[in-house]
Design an enzyme around this catalytic site. Structure first.
Site, PDB file in Angstrom:
ATOM      1  N   ASP A  11      31.359  11.350-142.429  1.00 30.70           N
ATOM      2  CA  ASP A  11      31.537  12.786-142.658  1.00 30.70           C
ATOM      3  C   ASP A  11      32.541  13.284-141.626  1.00 30.70           C
ATOM      4  O   ASP A  11      32.282  13.237-140.425  1.00 30.70           O
ATOM      5  CB  ASP A  11      30.204  13.511-142.520  1.00 30.70           C
ATOM      6  CG  ASP A  11      30.249  14.912-143.118  1.00 30.70           C
ATOM      7  OD1 ASP A  11      31.338  15.354-143.519  1.00 30.70           O
ATOM      8  OD2 ASP A  11      29.195  15.575-143.162  1.00 30.70           O
ATOM      9  N   ASP A 105      36.020  14.964-147.740  1.00 28.56           N
ATOM     10  CA  ASP A 105      35.776  14.576-146.343  1.00 28.56           C
ATOM     11  C   ASP A 105      34.508  13.760-146.137  1.00 28.56           C
ATOM     12  O   ASP A 105      34.056  13.611-145.002  1.00 28.56           O
ATOM     13  CB  ASP A 105      35.704  15.826-145.466  1.00 28.56           C
ATOM     14  CG  ASP A 105      34.556  16.748-145.842  1.00 28.56           C
ATOM     15  OD1 ASP A 105      34.101  16.690-147.003  1.00 28.56           O
ATOM     16  OD2 ASP A 105      34.122  17.537-144.989  1.00 28.56           O
ATOM     17  N   GLU A 106      33.958  13.206-147.203  1.00 28.05           N
ATOM     18  CA  GLU A 106      32.643  12.564-147.079  1.00 28.05           C
ATOM     19  C   GLU A 106      32.541  11.406-148.061  1.00 28.05           C
ATOM     20  O   GLU A 106      32.979  11.510-149.212  1.00 28.05           O
ATOM     21  CB  GLU A 106      31.556  13.601-147.355  1.00 28.05           C
ATOM     22  CG  GLU A 106      30.146  13.140-147.137  1.00 28.05           C
ATOM     23  CD  GLU A 106      29.146  14.246-147.436  1.00 28.05           C
ATOM     24  OE1 GLU A 106      27.939  13.991-147.274  1.00 28.05           O
ATOM     25  OE2 GLU A 106      29.557  15.349-147.844  1.00 28.05           O
TER      26      GLU A 106
END
Length: 494
Positions: A11, A105-106
């Site tokens: 993350d 983003d993960e």
């Protein structure tokens, strides 16, 4: 459940805000808030400096401004975020053929499938090297969680924030989860959490003690059984490399309710064209057109129309959305509009009738052109009204181009970014990701030497990045065809 912590969850830390700080040296170490800047805007991401004032994602922007009046407030730059996300996902693809992106983003990574880890020591070493490579390639930081299941790996990455790594040994899950809030578990939102609180259960340990039968009685068979297993730390979900998009959609919330029916129709057409651009960019077409209308009283109406075959024709989507609008009463005012396409496929069945209609229209007058002014907007991201109207609308005021935080280039001073605009002026700070904090200058909004620009890379260009990972092959010795798998673009309605 695995016996080794070979599921990795990455993350990125305060991704949008961190990218802006990396791009703008004058903002490093200072509170930064990214989101919609209008009266009804919502925070997308807040930097850790801003979070100290109580600002957090999904908070109304007006409330954020009251809590942190001196923070920098910026409009999202999705082209930059997507470019950085592609770099990160490419690094993840060197670890394993099984990379499951959740957003820009993960992502989850199955390290065992890639042969990069098979025990705690190798998993920790892999996670640390990944964090180092991400910093070297993007200039940003990410937090890593390692565990024997996806649920625990995600909890571990949350504990690791910011810029850390947490490894949770398999077999310790129940001890770890016991004192945590029931809201820690996936699927337990505010309503379910309050329902459990009234039943006397606020921690995960209390869920486990209550037993499966009690949770089934309270929440139903499917949810109760699933929640009981999670309370015991059980999660057998695999990492899935391919996550097919179910829909593509865009929506805008307006600063002031729209009452003019012609303006509402114009906004729907603009959203339809933006939606088609996203649809084409994803390589899909779709059969069902969906219109979303949130009225002045917050009531939300959804209407849909299924076509004879899949399409990615902007005229077809625009006309279908217009027909759907005719069935909605907007006389009281509209605060949000959205257009989406579902029933996605990877091929297009041309609509000959729609093509003929489009040709007839082109003979009688110019059809609205696709404007790229709002192409960076994402479904669910709030933008000001009146953008991207196309050729049929009046020309936009020049100040609309100068969104706070967006990139510009001046013929004399070079690259910079907009600090603000208004009263016929635009203020620009001239600096680049690798420079010292730059100077601020003010220009007329129509200065011919000042132009919008593309984002600059956060890290200076260099030879193609070589990962620090050793070359790996599947255990059967065959070539690793999955290497290099990258994540997809975040969709507004996964």
């Amino acid at each position: 459940m695995r016996t080794a912590p070979t599921i990795l969850h990455l993350d990125m830390d305060a991704f949008f805000a961190a990218a802006e700080q990396a791009a703008k040296p004058s903002l490093r170490g200072k509170p930064v808030v990214v989101g919609g800047l209008g009266p009804r805007g919502v925070v997308a991401t807040a930097s850790y400096e801003a979070r100290r004032f109580g600002v957090h994602s999904a908070m109304p922007m007006a409330q954020a401004r009251r809590l942190a009046p001196n923070a920098a407030y910026l409009v999202p730059r999705f082209s930059l975020y997507r470019a950085v996300s592609e770099q990160v996902m490419e690094l993840l693809g060197t670890l394993s053929p099984l990379v499951e992106p959740l957003s820009l983003d993960e992502a989850f990574v199955d390290l065992e499938a890639g042969g990069t880890a098979d025990d705690s020591a190798s998993a920790r070493a892999t996670g640390e090297r990944l964090r180092s490579d991400i910093r070297a390639v993007t200039g940003l930081t990410g937090s890593v969680g390692l565990a024997g299941s996806k649920m625990i790996a995600k909890i571990a990455s949350e504990q690791a924030k910011p810029d850390g790594l947490v490894l949770i040994e398999p077999g310790t899950e129940r001890e770890l989860l016991g004192p945590m809030s029931v809201r820690t578990l996936p699927g337990v939102g505010p309503a379910t959490g309050e329902h459990l609180r009234r039943a006397g259960m606020t921690t995960v340990a209390e869920l486990a003690e209550a037993g499966e039968d009690e949770l089934v009685r309270l929440l139903g068979r499917a949810h109760g059984t699933s929640l009981f297993r999670m309370a015991l730390g059980h999660d057998d979900r695999p990492v899935v490399a391919e996550r097919d998009a179910k829909s593509v959609s865009v929506e805008d919330t307006f600063d002031v309710d729209l009452h003019d029916r012609v303006r509402v129709r114009m906004e729907v057409e603009r959203l339809a064209e933006r939606c088609v651009r996203r649809l084409r960019a994803s390589g899909h077409s779709g059969r069902t057109i969906v219109l979303k209308v949130r009225r002045f009283d917050f009531s939300t109406l959804t209407r849909s129309e299924t076509l004879r075959g899949p399409t990615d024709d902007p005229a077809v989507v625009r006309e279908a959305a217009g027909r759907l609008l005719e069935a909605v009463d907007t006389t009281g005012g509209v605060r949000l509009l959205g257009v989406g396409v579902t029933g996605l496929t990877d091929y297009t069945q041309e609509d000959l009738f729609a093509q003929a209609a489009a040709e007839d229209h082109s003979d009688g007058g110019a059809a609205p052109e696709e404007s790229e002014a709002a192409a960076g907007g994402q479904g669910g991201r709030q933008e000001g009204p009146g953008q991207d109207h196309g050729a049929s609308a009046p020309e936009l005021p020049a100040e609309r181009r100068w969104a706070a935080g967006h990139d510009v280039r001046h013929a004399l001073y070079g690259a910079g970014w907009v600090q603000g605009s208004g009263v016929g002026r635009v203020t620009v700070r001239f600096e680049e990701p690798g420079s010292a904090p730059g100077r601020v200058r003010t220009f007329r909004i129509d200065d011919p030497d000042l132009e919008p620009s593309d984002p600059l890379p956060l890290v200076a260009s260099r030879a193609p990045a070589q990962s620090s990972w050793p070359e790996t092959r599947p255990k059967d010795g065959s070539p690793d065809e999955g290497a290099g798998v990258s994540g997809g673009e975040e969709m507004s309605s996964p």
